[in-house]
Each structure stands twice: as structure tokens, then as C-alpha cells.
Motif scaffolding. Structure first.
Motif, PDB file in Angstrom:
ATOM      1  N   ILE A 254      22.071 104.346  12.464  1.00 21.93           N
ATOM      2  CA  ILE A 254      23.084 103.706  12.969  1.00 21.93           C
ATOM      3  C   ILE A 254      23.751 104.714  14.300  1.00 21.93           C
ATOM      4  CG2 ILE A 254      25.267 102.558  12.781  1.00 21.93           C
ATOM      5  CD1 ILE A 254      24.107 101.601  10.043  1.00 21.93           C
ATOM      6  N   GLU A 255      24.076 105.739  13.662  1.00 23.11           N
ATOM      7  CA  GLU A 255      24.812 106.605  14.465  1.00 23.11           C
ATOM      8  C   GLU A 255      23.993 107.059  15.973  1.00 23.11           C
ATOM      9  OE1 GLU A 255      25.479 109.965  12.114  1.00 23.11           O
ATOM     10  OE2 GLU A 255      27.148 109.387  11.089  1.00 23.11           O
ATOM     11  N   LYS A 276      34.126 105.664  -0.473  1.00 23.95           N
ATOM     12  CA  LYS A 276      35.533 105.314   0.592  1.00 23.95           C
ATOM     13  C   LYS A 276      35.259 105.934   1.830  1.00 23.95           C
ATOM     14  CE  LYS A 276      38.530 105.468  -3.520  1.00 23.95           C
ATOM     15  NZ  LYS A 276      39.850 106.201  -3.977  1.00 23.95           N
ATOM     16  N   GLY A 277      34.255 106.648   2.321  1.00 23.76           N
ATOM     17  CA  GLY A 277      34.119 106.953   3.657  1.00 23.76           C
ATOM     18  C   GLY A 277      33.940 106.042   4.824  1.00 23.76           C
ATOM     19  N   LEU A 278      34.460 106.420   5.931  1.00 20.29           N
ATOM     20  CA  LEU A 278      34.563 105.344   6.979  1.00 20.29           C
ATOM     21  C   LEU A 278      33.231 105.030   7.434  1.00 20.29           C
ATOM     22  CD1 LEU A 278      36.779 104.037   8.702  1.00 20.29           C
ATOM     23  CD2 LEU A 278      36.698 105.881  10.317  1.00 20.29           C
ATOM     24  N   LEU A 279      33.063 103.923   7.659  1.00 21.93           N
ATOM     25  CA  LEU A 279      31.572 103.532   8.281  1.00 21.93           C
ATOM     26  C   LEU A 279      31.793 103.356   9.770  1.00 21.93           C
ATOM     27  CD1 LEU A 279      30.888 100.214   5.724  1.00 21.93           C
ATOM     28  CD2 LEU A 279      30.464 103.119   5.328  1.00 21.93           C
ATOM     29  N   PRO A 280      30.647 103.237  10.447  1.00 24.27           N
ATOM     30  CA  PRO A 280      30.696 103.124  11.845  1.00 24.27           C
ATOM     31  C   PRO A 280      31.209 101.798  12.304  1.00 24.27           C
ATOM     32  CG  PRO A 280      28.362 103.872  11.140  1.00 24.27           C
ATOM     33  CD  PRO A 280      29.281 103.492   9.979  1.00 24.27           C
ATOM     34  N   ARG A 281      31.959 101.948  13.374  1.00 26.68           N
ATOM     35  CA  ARG A 281      32.546 100.529  13.637  1.00 26.68           C
ATOM     36  C   ARG A 281      31.846  99.465  13.871  1.00 26.68           C
ATOM     37  NH1 ARG A 281      37.547  99.191  15.588  1.00 26.68           N
ATOM     38  NH2 ARG A 281      37.753  97.653  17.249  1.00 26.68           N
ATOM     39  N   GLU A 282      30.688  99.845  14.632  1.00 29.46           N
ATOM     40  CA  GLU A 282      29.668  98.793  14.963  1.00 29.46           C
ATOM     41  C   GLU A 282      29.237  97.963  13.766  1.00 29.46           C
ATOM     42  OE1 GLU A 282      27.196 102.456  15.534  1.00 29.46           O
ATOM     43  OE2 GLU A 282      29.444 101.591  15.765  1.00 29.46           O
ATOM     44  N   PRO A 300      30.836  95.972  -2.031  1.00 30.60           N
ATOM     45  CA  PRO A 300      30.886  97.451  -1.562  1.00 30.60           C
ATOM     46  C   PRO A 300      31.566  97.393   0.010  1.00 30.60           C
ATOM     47  CG  PRO A 300      28.604  96.546  -1.581  1.00 30.60           C
ATOM     48  CD  PRO A 300      29.414  95.587  -2.472  1.00 30.60           C
ATOM     49  N   LEU A 301      31.351  96.226   0.751  1.00 33.16           N
ATOM     50  CA  LEU A 301      31.818  96.241   1.990  1.00 33.16           C
ATOM     51  C   LEU A 301      33.142  95.834   1.827  1.00 33.16           C
ATOM     52  CD1 LEU A 301      31.365  96.162   5.249  1.00 33.16           C
ATOM     53  CD2 LEU A 301      30.665  93.834   4.956  1.00 33.16           C
ATOM     54  N   PHE A 302      33.880  94.895   1.441  1.00 34.58           N
ATOM     55  CA  PHE A 302      35.099  94.597   1.420  1.00 34.58           C
ATOM     56  C   PHE A 302      36.150  95.758   0.536  1.00 34.58           C
ATOM     57  CE2 PHE A 302      34.036  89.844   1.068  1.00 34.58           C
ATOM     58  CZ  PHE A 302      33.503  89.968   2.620  1.00 34.58           C
ATOM     59  N   TYR A 303      35.473  96.256  -0.399  1.00 35.11           N
ATOM     60  CA  TYR A 303      36.122  97.495  -0.945  1.00 35.11           C
ATOM     61  C   TYR A 303      36.432  98.614   0.185  1.00 35.11           C
ATOM     62  CZ  TYR A 303      36.874 101.580  -3.938  1.00 35.11           C
ATOM     63  OH  TYR A 303      37.574 102.849  -4.299  1.00 35.11           O
ATOM     64  N   ASN A 304      35.528  98.970   0.910  1.00 32.78           N
ATOM     65  CA  ASN A 304      35.572  99.857   1.714  1.00 32.78           C
ATOM     66  C   ASN A 304      36.497  99.438   2.810  1.00 32.78           C
ATOM     67  OD1 ASN A 304      34.442 101.146   4.618  1.00 32.78           O
ATOM     68  ND2 ASN A 304      33.599 102.507   2.657  1.00 32.78           N
ATOM     69  N   VAL A 305      36.589  98.344   3.195  1.00 33.77           N
ATOM     70  CA  VAL A 305      37.702  97.845   4.346  1.00 33.77           C
ATOM     71  C   VAL A 305      39.136  98.082   3.718  1.00 33.77           C
ATOM     72  CG1 VAL A 305      38.505  95.856   5.640  1.00 33.77           C
ATOM     73  CG2 VAL A 305      35.948  96.358   5.450  1.00 33.77           C
ATOM     74  N   ILE A 306      39.199  97.670   2.666  1.00 34.35           N
ATOM     75  CA  ILE A 306      40.549  97.734   2.070  1.00 34.35           C
ATOM     76  C   ILE A 306      41.008  99.099   1.915  1.00 34.35           C
ATOM     77  CG2 ILE A 306      41.883  97.174  -0.380  1.00 34.35           C
ATOM     78  CD1 ILE A 306      41.349  94.705   1.281  1.00 34.35           C
ATOM     79  N   VAL A 307      39.842  99.949   1.450  1.00 36.36           N
ATOM     80  CA  VAL A 307      40.624 101.544   1.269  1.00 36.36           C
ATOM     81  C   VAL A 307      40.576 102.222   2.588  1.00 36.36           C
ATOM     82  CG1 VAL A 307      39.748 101.530  -1.198  1.00 36.36           C
ATOM     83  CG2 VAL A 307      38.076 102.388   0.815  1.00 36.36           C
ATOM     84  N   ASN A 308      40.184 101.883   3.600  1.00 34.60           N
ATOM     85  CA  ASN A 308      39.995 102.347   4.954  1.00 34.60           C
ATOM     86  C   ASN A 308      41.068 101.962   6.138  1.00 34.60           C
ATOM     87  OD1 ASN A 308      38.039 104.852   5.023  1.00 34.60           O
ATOM     88  ND2 ASN A 308      36.764 103.133   4.114  1.00 34.60           N
ATOM     89  N   ILE A 315      40.188  96.024  12.400  1.00 33.88           N
ATOM     90  CA  ILE A 315      39.111  95.878  11.513  1.00 33.88           C
ATOM     91  C   ILE A 315      39.806  94.998  10.205  1.00 33.88           C
ATOM     92  CG2 ILE A 315      37.526  96.730  10.127  1.00 33.88           C
ATOM     93  CD1 ILE A 315      36.879  96.946  12.971  1.00 33.88           C
ATOM     94  N   TYR A 316      40.617  95.275   9.671  1.00 37.98           N
ATOM     95  CA  TYR A 316      41.232  94.663   8.517  1.00 37.98           C
ATOM     96  C   TYR A 316      41.593  93.341   8.518  1.00 37.98           C
ATOM     97  CZ  TYR A 316      44.237  93.604   4.668  1.00 37.98           C
ATOM     98  OH  TYR A 316      44.882  92.930   3.456  1.00 37.98           O
ATOM     99  N   GLN A 317      42.063  93.068   9.801  1.00 34.98           N
ATOM    100  CA  GLN A 317      42.477  91.599  10.354  1.00 34.98           C
ATOM    101  C   GLN A 317      41.277  90.752  10.531  1.00 34.98           C
ATOM    102  OE1 GLN A 317      45.129  91.882  13.686  1.00 34.98           O
ATOM    103  NE2 GLN A 317      46.721  93.054  12.377  1.00 34.98           N
ATOM    104  N   ARG A 318      40.313  91.511  11.020  1.00 31.22           N
ATOM    105  CA  ARG A 318      38.944  90.638  11.225  1.00 31.22           C
ATOM    106  C   ARG A 318      38.189  90.211   9.856  1.00 31.22           C
ATOM    107  NH1 ARG A 318      36.466  91.375  16.377  1.00 31.22           N
ATOM    108  NH2 ARG A 318      37.847  92.799  17.563  1.00 31.22           N
ATOM    109  N   PHE A 319      38.756  90.928   8.861  1.00 30.70           N
ATOM    110  CA  PHE A 319      37.892  90.758   7.709  1.00 30.70           C
ATOM    111  C   PHE A 319      39.012  90.097   6.610  1.00 30.70           C
ATOM    112  CE2 PHE A 319      34.702  93.996   8.815  1.00 30.70           C
ATOM    113  CZ  PHE A 319      33.754  93.418   8.155  1.00 30.70           C
ATOM    114  N   GLU A 320      40.048  89.920   6.682  1.00 29.51           N
ATOM    115  CA  GLU A 320      41.241  89.720   5.987  1.00 29.51           C
ATOM    116  C   GLU A 320      41.023  88.186   5.193  1.00 29.51           C
ATOM    117  OE1 GLU A 320      45.991  89.376   5.555  1.00 29.51           O
ATOM    118  OE2 GLU A 320      45.224  89.403   7.558  1.00 29.51           O
TER     119      GLU A 320
END
Length: 894
Positions: A254-255, A276-282, A300-308, A315-320
Motif C-alpha cells: 500500500i505504501e 493501534k498503529g496508524l494505517l495509511p490514510r488511503e 479491527p478497522l473501527f477499533y483502530n479508528v477509535i484509538v487513533n 477521518i473519525y467524522q467519516r466513520f462515526e
């Protein structure tokens, strides 16, 4: 009874009294709980005279099949009912016998216990130490007892913690393991057994706060060859690889800007748990635009969004919205783990809670992560002391997420074979702790079972303060499967409330309140608590329930006002009022000091028992001005029937002065007292003799008067010689009739001072002996001074048990006598001396002349003696001449 009274009233004398004997002096024994045991009593007449009577029991647990008995020999069948009793209870009382052979009390005492070996043993386990000691002495028997269904009724099982552990272990597969684990839970040290038991002693650690996620260490590949990375990623996707190395390969691709199909999806699939690591923005943007995300990718995806990301990040607002919908879906499914707890904590807001969320969210809020290192264990069993149920949760890799609502809950562990353990080392960590959210859930859904139980639990621990709190506790008891120890505890708390707050005929109580009271198992109540329940029933006018309860519990120590209220209500109910139990209850209240007139009047009207008990009631009724007529009549009749003497005159006096005394009883009493006086030498009141005199005086034909009245009256007058002219006239008629019937006794001669006594009576002296009709006495006599030896002479039964021997004594002579029963023995029953007195009237006949000569022989007066002797010779010559002449004339006529 009526037959004897009628006979006495007619003046018929019966002195033959049955000699009542009993086969037993008392009854003692040990009886089994919940059984009907029978025993027999033999009542028989030792002297063969017919017995008649009644028998009562003063304890409702002991009943007599038939109250009445009669005959020479009677078998009385009795039974003891222990169905409402418990191990350790005692039945005490007495059988009361009222008969024509007298009154008797036969005590009984029965200990109630279980006849089964297990019951005897189990009842002895007062403390857990008792069971541990028993196991040490008899391990094999302890194993069997542990498996008995009634083991949970052992006294030490009232401890809810011990009871809960026992119930949990009993559901395990291996009974030996269950027993050993139970003993360890009780604190009994045992050797460790690696093959069966979990080795370490049980420990538990509970921590508050959020769990720290696992540390994930990734080592990036320092590879810049894009074709190579894309090829590796394609192979991983084709093989479905989701391990840690695959995750790094996907991330590197991806990178480097790769556009391989489903690269982002497998990247999320391979994401390490709790990453908990930050994923690529894309990647975030890709999934943010996706309308549907596969279910196994959401956590796993939603958990990662919440903690980051913070709430303000784009990004949070897009997933909220997606995360919030997912959180609600998972919450409604009661799903829970560490990552979900983080999502719930961020996404579930207080204003979002509705009834659906409120029904499941409390369990999430009370959840813990449990961790153990024992790989053999497969499940965690959560058991609440308050509930008779259990919840089982799977252990995955040594972890389980379990809701624990109460701090005193018991945790057990189960292996793959179904065996259960208590001595497991584990740790628990509280995941979420939001009291305000929990309160909100209860506001939205007050019917939530566990939250309601928690509130009821808090109320019960502090004590119920009002009717609203009472209803909460009662609803929990009705709606939930409450365990036996905790139900018993709640029942006691409810009773304490009723004792403090419930008033007479309390209209605030509902059908639920009444139903809960009726469902209380009194076997789990102590004496004080039973009394409270009884008082509550009475307050609420639940008299039938109160009556049933008091029959089960026996005597009670409740306040007299409540006892009186119950009894008066039962008296109104005719059917209940006729029962022996209500009579005993009423008598119990009286003996406890009840002053209630309704109760006293009921007893005076209905009670029959031993004479002393009836007399106690009669005295109280007379003092209180109650209606005593019925009681006085029954008691007087019973005492006469039973040959009772003590206090008989008092009862007669009360009855005689009552409003409507019956003549038949008065006459029966008079006859009895005349018998006592004349035959047995007992005292009698002047009132009796006044009545007797009235009866004789008023009867024109004296021969119609009962002989016993004539005898008693004439003897009484011989002892009380201050008589009026009319009394002397009546006495003369009586004595003339008695002499005519040959009923002459020593006292008859003494009446010569006041009335005319025939010479045939006065010429003799009389020996009188009162014995038994069935035993003929022997009389031995000598006349002094001429006779030295006693000679047996005949003595005749003149009347009933009275024997009389007439004697002729000349002046200066005296008779000495001895009386024996049946035959001469070492001891005589009576002896005495009779001397010639001066009451013999001189008529000038031969007897008088000889009597006079006998007296002069002891005097130094020869001249007078010569004159008397000449008079005797002259008198004899005249008699001889007259007799010869009369004989010659007779022969001539022939």
C-alpha cells in the motif's frame, strides 16, 4: 355419667368403684420426620367393675382415635403426626383421662428426627468445621452424604456462599473431584493431585480500569522492489494469508502505491489483534467511501479508528455513523471483548439509551476480562449467591469476558470433561465502569432483572423502609429464580418490614404482598420470625392462614392482643370453633393471662377436661361475672362421676347459687355427701343436712325417702342433740323405720336421750366395722373378766360396707374385740373395747335381775344381794308356774 348421676339422684348407693389401671405410665420415643406414628394404650378395670370415661390429648400433634371408652378392658388407639415438624423438634403433653375410676394424667414426650442415617448425620453439621471433621473420620460415608439431595439442608448450608459453591460443584461430572473441591472451598487442606485437580490454591485478583492491549512488535521489511512486493502480496492474497508477515507485506505494498485487487481488505484481515498503529490514510478513505464493509473487518478497522483519531478529525467524522451503527448492533447482540469495550465507551452515549440498549448494556458495563494460565480449563461458570442459576462462558486462549454484577459472586471453572474446580489461579479486570450509564439504563428499563435485583439487594441489606421498596423486593422474588438461602434472607427482611410498619387491616397491601407472605416456608424461620408472620396474618385478618400456621408451629409467644383477635375470629367460625386445636389454643391464651370475656365465655361454654382445669375457669368466670352456669353444671356432674372430693363442695356451692340449678344434680350431690358421711366418716356441711332434713320432713311417707338419707340424718342428729320439738318428731319417725328395717348401729342407742328407742335395741351393745363389701371380715371377741382367750364370732353386713355385731353385756363386764380381713393374721385392721353402761332401762324382768346381781357381786352389800337373789328365785318360780299351766291347757285342747 348420666346413669351414675341419675342413680345418685334417686338415692341409690353404689360404692363399688372401678379400680382403673393403665398399661403404661408414660410414652417416650423418637419419631421420624414427616410420618404418622401410632401407639396403643390399654385401660382396664383391675377389680372387674365396668369402666366408662373420656380421654383427651392436650397437644394437637397427638390425637386419640375415639374419645370415649367403656368396658372391662379398652384399647385406646393414638397417633402422632410429625408432617409439619422438623428434625430436632419435640412433642410434649399428656393424655387426660376422665372416668368413673377417677381422673388420670399420662405424660408423653417424643423427639422428632430423621430415621435415615443421612438425616441424622446431616442435621449434625452445624458448621463447616463439623463436616470437615466428619470427612476426616469417615471419608466414604462423607462421599455418600455429599451426594444426598438433602445435604443442602445441613445447618451450615444456610451460608449462601457455601450453598452456591456446592450447587455449582454438584453439576460437575466427577463426584470425587466435586467433594475435594468443596472441601478446599471450606478451607480443608488436602494433598495436591496433579492427575485430577487443578494444582494451585485458588486465588482471585480484580482490577479496575481499562485493560492494556497486547504489545505488537512489527519488524518492517527494508525492501524497495515494488514488483517483488506486489508479487508477494498477490501470493498472500491468493493463499488467504493473514499472519503478521502478510500484514507487513500488505502494508508495504500500500505504501508503494500498489493497486492489487482486495489488497486493502486483506490488509485489514491480517491486522494483528488490538493493533493501534496508524494505517495509511488511503486505507481509511477507501473504507470510509465503501457502502458496506465485510462483518469480520469492522471490529479491527473501527477499533483502530477509535484509538487513533479524535472526534474533531475528519477521518473519525467519516466513520462515526458506521461505527455507531456497528456498536449498537454488537451491543444488542450482547457481544463483548476488549476492543468492543473501547468502541462502546466512545460511541454509546447516554442520550442514545433506549429500552433495547438498556436491556443489554448493564451486562456490558459490569463485564470483566478473566485470565488464567491453566490450559486444561474450557469454561468459566458464574454463580450468583442470590440466584439459583448459572452462566457459563467459554475460555479462549485462557481469556473470557464475563459479566459479574455482584462482588460476592462465585466463579467456578470447568474442564473439557465436565469436571469443575474452585482452586484456580486467575485474574479479573474491570473493562467498563460507568455508573451514570447504569443508572440511565435502570431509569429507561426499570424491569431489567439484574439491575432490579441489585436494587432489591441494596434495599434488603439496609432494611425495607416503605411500601415501594417492599414491592421491588417482592417483584424480584416473584420474577427471578432466587436461591433458597437468599429467598430465606429476603423473607426475613420482609417479615421485619411487616413487623415494623404493617397495621391492622392495612389497605395498602396488594395481592402480591399477601401471596409472598403465604409462600414463606416456615421451616426456614426461627421462633421469633414465625411469631412475626403469625402476627402479620392476624393484622391482615388472614385468620385461616394464621390458624393453619399456628397448627404447624405449635405454641406461640405473640402479644396477647393478637392471640385474642385470632381466637375470637375463629370462635365466630362455628366449624373452627368446634375443633380440639382451637380449644387448646383458647385455653393457652387463658393460661397466659387473657382477660377477654369472649374467650372466657367460650371456654366456660365449651371446654371439657380435667376437673382442676375446669375449676380454674369456673373461679375466673365467677370473679369476672361471666356466664358460669354451663361450666358449673358440667364440672359438678364430672366430679361426682369421677368420685372426686377435692373442691367438690366449692363447685356445688357455686352451682347451687347459679341462676338455674337442676334438681337432679343437687340430689346426686346430696346423696354422695350422705354416702361419704355415713359410710366413710367424712365431714359434710350443715347445708347438706339442712337439705336432707327438708327432703325427709316434706315426705309424708318416710319409707319413700332414700335409706342413706335416713341413716345420715339420724346419725347427724345423734351428734347434734340440740333439736327442736318438730325435729325430734321427725327423728322418731326415721329411727322407728330404721329399727323396723333392722338398721341398728351404735349411734342408735345414743339417741335414747332425746327420743324413744326400743328396749330390744337398748338391751344390747354394738360393734361396728366399715370395710369392703367384697372382703368379709373376721371378728374375734372375749368378755372380761371371765374370758381370757379371743374366740371368733359372726359379724353381719348390715348395710353396704358396714358390718355390725350386737352384744349382751352385764354390769361390770367389758368386751374386747379384734377385726381381721378374711382370716386371722399377724395384724388386725381394727380393735376396741366396749363397756356396759347405765343406759339399760330396768324393767324388772329376768335380764334386769341378773344384770343387777352382776353389779352387786363386786360390791360389799350381802343384804341387798340376798334380796335381789330372792326376787330372782320368786320371778323364776312364777314364770315356771305360768308356763306349766299354759302348757297343760294347750294339751287339754288338743
Amino acid at each position: 355419667m348420666k346413669e351414675r348421676i341419675n342413680k345418685l339422684a334417686r338415692g341409690i348407693v353404689e360404692i363399688d368403684r372401678p379400680l382403673l389401671k393403665l398399661s403404661d405410665k408414660s410414652f417416650k420415643g423418637t419419631l421420624d420426620v414427616g410420618e404418622l406414628t401410632k401407639f396403643d394404650l390399654i385401660i382396664y378395670s383391675e377389680n372387674g367393675i365396668l369402666l366408662k370415661g373420656l380421654i383427651y390429648s392436650d397437644n394437637p400433634a397427638v390425637t386419640v382415635q375415639k374419645d370415649a371408652f367403656g368396658g372391662i378392658r379398652s384399647r385406646i388407639k393414638c397417633s402422632v403426626d410429625t408432617h409439619n415438624l422438623q428434625d430436632g423438634d419435640k412433642i410434649e403433653g399428656q393424655l387426660c383421662i376422665v372416668s368413673n375410676g377417677g381422673e388420670f394424667k399420662l405424660p408423653y414426650s417424643f423427639d422428632v428426627c430423621s430415621s435415615h442415617k443421612s438425616g441424622e448425620v446431616i442435621s449434625g453439621f452445624e458448621t463447616k468445621e463439623d463436616f470437615i471433621e466428619f470427612y476426616g473420620k469417615e471419608p466414604e460415608l462423607a462421599r455418600r452424604v455429599f451426594d444426598y439431595s438433602d445435604f443442602e439442608n445441613a445447618p451450615f448450608m444456610k451460608d449462601s456462599g457455601i450453598y452456591t459453591i456446592y450447587r455449582g460443584l454438584k453439576r460437575g461430572h466427577d463426584r470425587n473431584i466435586a467433594l475435594k473441591q468443596f472441601l478446599r472451598a471450606l478451607g480443608c487442606p488436602q494433598e495436591k493431585e496433579n492427575d485430577t485437580d487443578v494444582s494451585d490454591a485458588g486465588e482471585r485478583s480484580i482490577q479496575d480500569g481499562n485493560e492494556q492491549s497486547e504489545k505488537i512488535e512489527l519488524f518492517p521489511l527494508d525492501v524497495n522492489d515494488k514488483p517483488l512486493i506486489e508479487k508477494a502480496a498477490s501470493i498472500c492474497i491468493r493463499e488467504g494469508a493473514t499472519d503478521e508477515m502478510a500484514f507487513y507485506i500488505y502494508q508495504r505494498a500500500i505504501e508503494m502505491g500498489s493497486t492489487i485487487t482486495r489488497l486493502y481488505e486483506y490488509y485489514v484481515y491480517a491486522m494483528p489483534k488490538g493493533y493501534k498503529g496508524l494505517l495509511p490514510r488511503e486505507v481509511y478513505l477507501y473504507f470510509a467511501y465503501e457502502r458496506s464493509i465485510e462483518e469480520n473487518m469492522k471490529l479491527p478497522l473501527f477499533y483502530n479508528v477509535i484509538v487513533n483519531f479524535r472526534e474533531s478529525d475528519d477521518i473519525y467524522q467519516r466513520f462515526e455513523h458506521k461505527i455507531q451503527s456497528y456498536a449498537i448492533d454488537m451491543l444488542l447482540k450482547s457481544e463483548f471483548n476488549q476492543r468492543l469495550s473501547v468502541i462502546y465507551d466512545r460511541m454509546i452515549l447516554e442520550d442514545m439509551i433506549d429500552e433495547r440498549i438498556a436491556s443489554v448494556f448493564p451486562a456490558i458495563l459490569r463485564s470483566y476480562r478473566l485470565t488464567t494460565n491453566d490450559s486444561r480449563l474450557s469454561y468459566v461458570v458464574v454463580k450468583y449467591r442470590e440466584l439459583d442459576r448459572e452462566e457459563v462462558y467459554a475460555l479462549k486462549e485462557g481469556n473470557a469476558y464475563i459479566p459479574i454484577f455482584f462482588e460476592n459472586s462465585e466463579l467456578l471453572f470447568q474442564d473439557g470433561y465436565g469436571n469443575r474446580y474452585t482452586d484456580v489461579v486467575y485474574e479479573t479486570t474491570r473493562i467498563m465502569h460507568k455508573e451514570e450509564m447504569e443508572r440511565k439504563c435502570f431509569e429507561i428499563l426499570p424491569e431489567h432483572a439484574m439491575l432490579k435485583l441489585a436494587k432489591a439487594r441494596n434495599i434488603a441489606n439496609k432494611g425495607i423502609a416503605d411500601i415501594a421498596q417492599l414491592r421491588i423486593v417482592e417483584q424480584v422474588m416473584t420474577d427471578m429464580d432466587i436461591s433458597k438461602p437468599y429467598r430465606s434472607f429476603l423473607n426475613k427482611v420482609i417479615l421485619e418490614y411487616h413487623d415494623a410498619f404493617t397495621k391492622d387491616s392495612d389497605k395498602d397491601l396488594s395481592e402480591l404482598d399477601i401471596r409472598i407472605l403465604k409462600n414463606i416456608d416456615i421451616r426456614n424461620l426461627d421462633r421469633k420470625e414465625k411469631d412475626i408472620l403469625l402476627c402479620t396474618y392476624i393484622k391482615l385478618s388472614m385468620f385461616k392462614d394464621a390458624y393453619k400456621l399456628i397448627l404447624e408451629m405449635g405454641e406461640t409467644d405473640i402479644e396477647m392482643t393478637y392471640l385474642e383477635k385470632l381466637i375470637k375470629a375463629l370462635i365466630i367460625d362455628e366449624q373452627a370453633g368446634e375443633s380440639k386445636e382451637i380449644m387448646m389454643l383458647t385455653l393457652h391464651a387463658f393460661r397466659k393471662g387473657s382477660e377477654d370475656m369472649d374467650i372466657l365465655n367460650f371456654l366456660l361454654r365449651e371446654y371439657n377436661g380435667l376437673s382442676k382445669d375446669m375449676l380454674e375457669l369456673l373461679r375466673k368466670g365467677q370473679k369476672a361475672g361471666a356466664g358460669i352456669n354451663d361450666m358449673a353444671e358440667r364440672l359438678l356432674a364430672q366430679m361426682i362421676f369421677c368420685w372426686a372430693d377435692d373442691d367438690l363442695d366449692e363447685v356445688y356451692h357455686i352451682y347451687r347459687h347459679s341462676s338455674a340449678p337442676q334438681n337432679v344434680l343437687i340430689r346426686a350431690y346430696i346423696t354422695k355427701r350422705c354416702i361419704d358421711y355415713f359410710l366413710y366418716g367424712k365431714g359434710a356441711s350443715e347445708e347438706v343436712f339442712a337439705d336432707v332434713y327438708g327432703i325427709i320432713h316434706d315426705e309424708r311417707y318416710k319409707e319413700k325417702v332414700p335409706v342413706i338419707y335416713l341413716l345420715a340424718m339420724s346419725k347427724y342428729m345423734s351428734e347434734n342433740k340440740k333439736l327442736t320439738g318438730e325435729e325430734k318428731y321427725v327423728l322418731q319417725e326415721v329411727v322407728d323405720l330404721l329399727v323396723q328395717k333392722k338398721l341398728v348401729f351404735p349411734y342408735t342407742r345414743t339417741l335414747s336421750d332425746i327420743i324413744r328407742i326400743p328396749d330390744s335395741v337398748m338391751d344390747k351393745y354394738y360393734i361396728e366395722y366399715h370395710g369392703e363389701k367384697s372382703i368379709r371380715p373376721s371378728l374375734y371377741l372375749r368378755i372380761l373378766p371371765d374370758e381370757r382367750d379371743f374366740e371368733e364370732v359372726e359379724i353381719t353386713r348390715v348395710y353396704q360396707n358396714i358390718y355390725v355385731r350386737p352384744l349382751t353385756l352385764f354390769s361390770g363386764e367389758r368386751a374386747e374385740y379384734q377385726i381381721y380381713d378374711e382370716e386371722k393374721g399377724e395384724d388386725f385392721v381394727e380393735s376396741g373395747t366396749i363397756k356396759a353402761d347405765n343406759k339399760v332401762r330396768l324393767k324388772g324382768d329376768t335380764f334386769d335381775i341378773i344384770n343387777e346381781m352382776s353389779g352387786l357381786l363386786s360390791q360389799d352389800n350381802d343384804v341387798k344381794l340376798r334380796d335381789v337373789m330372792l326376787r330372782y328365785v320368786k320371778n323364776e318360780s312364777v314364770i315356771d308356774e305360768l308356763f306349766t299351766k299354759e302348757l297343760d291347757e294347750t294339751n287339754d285342747k288338743e
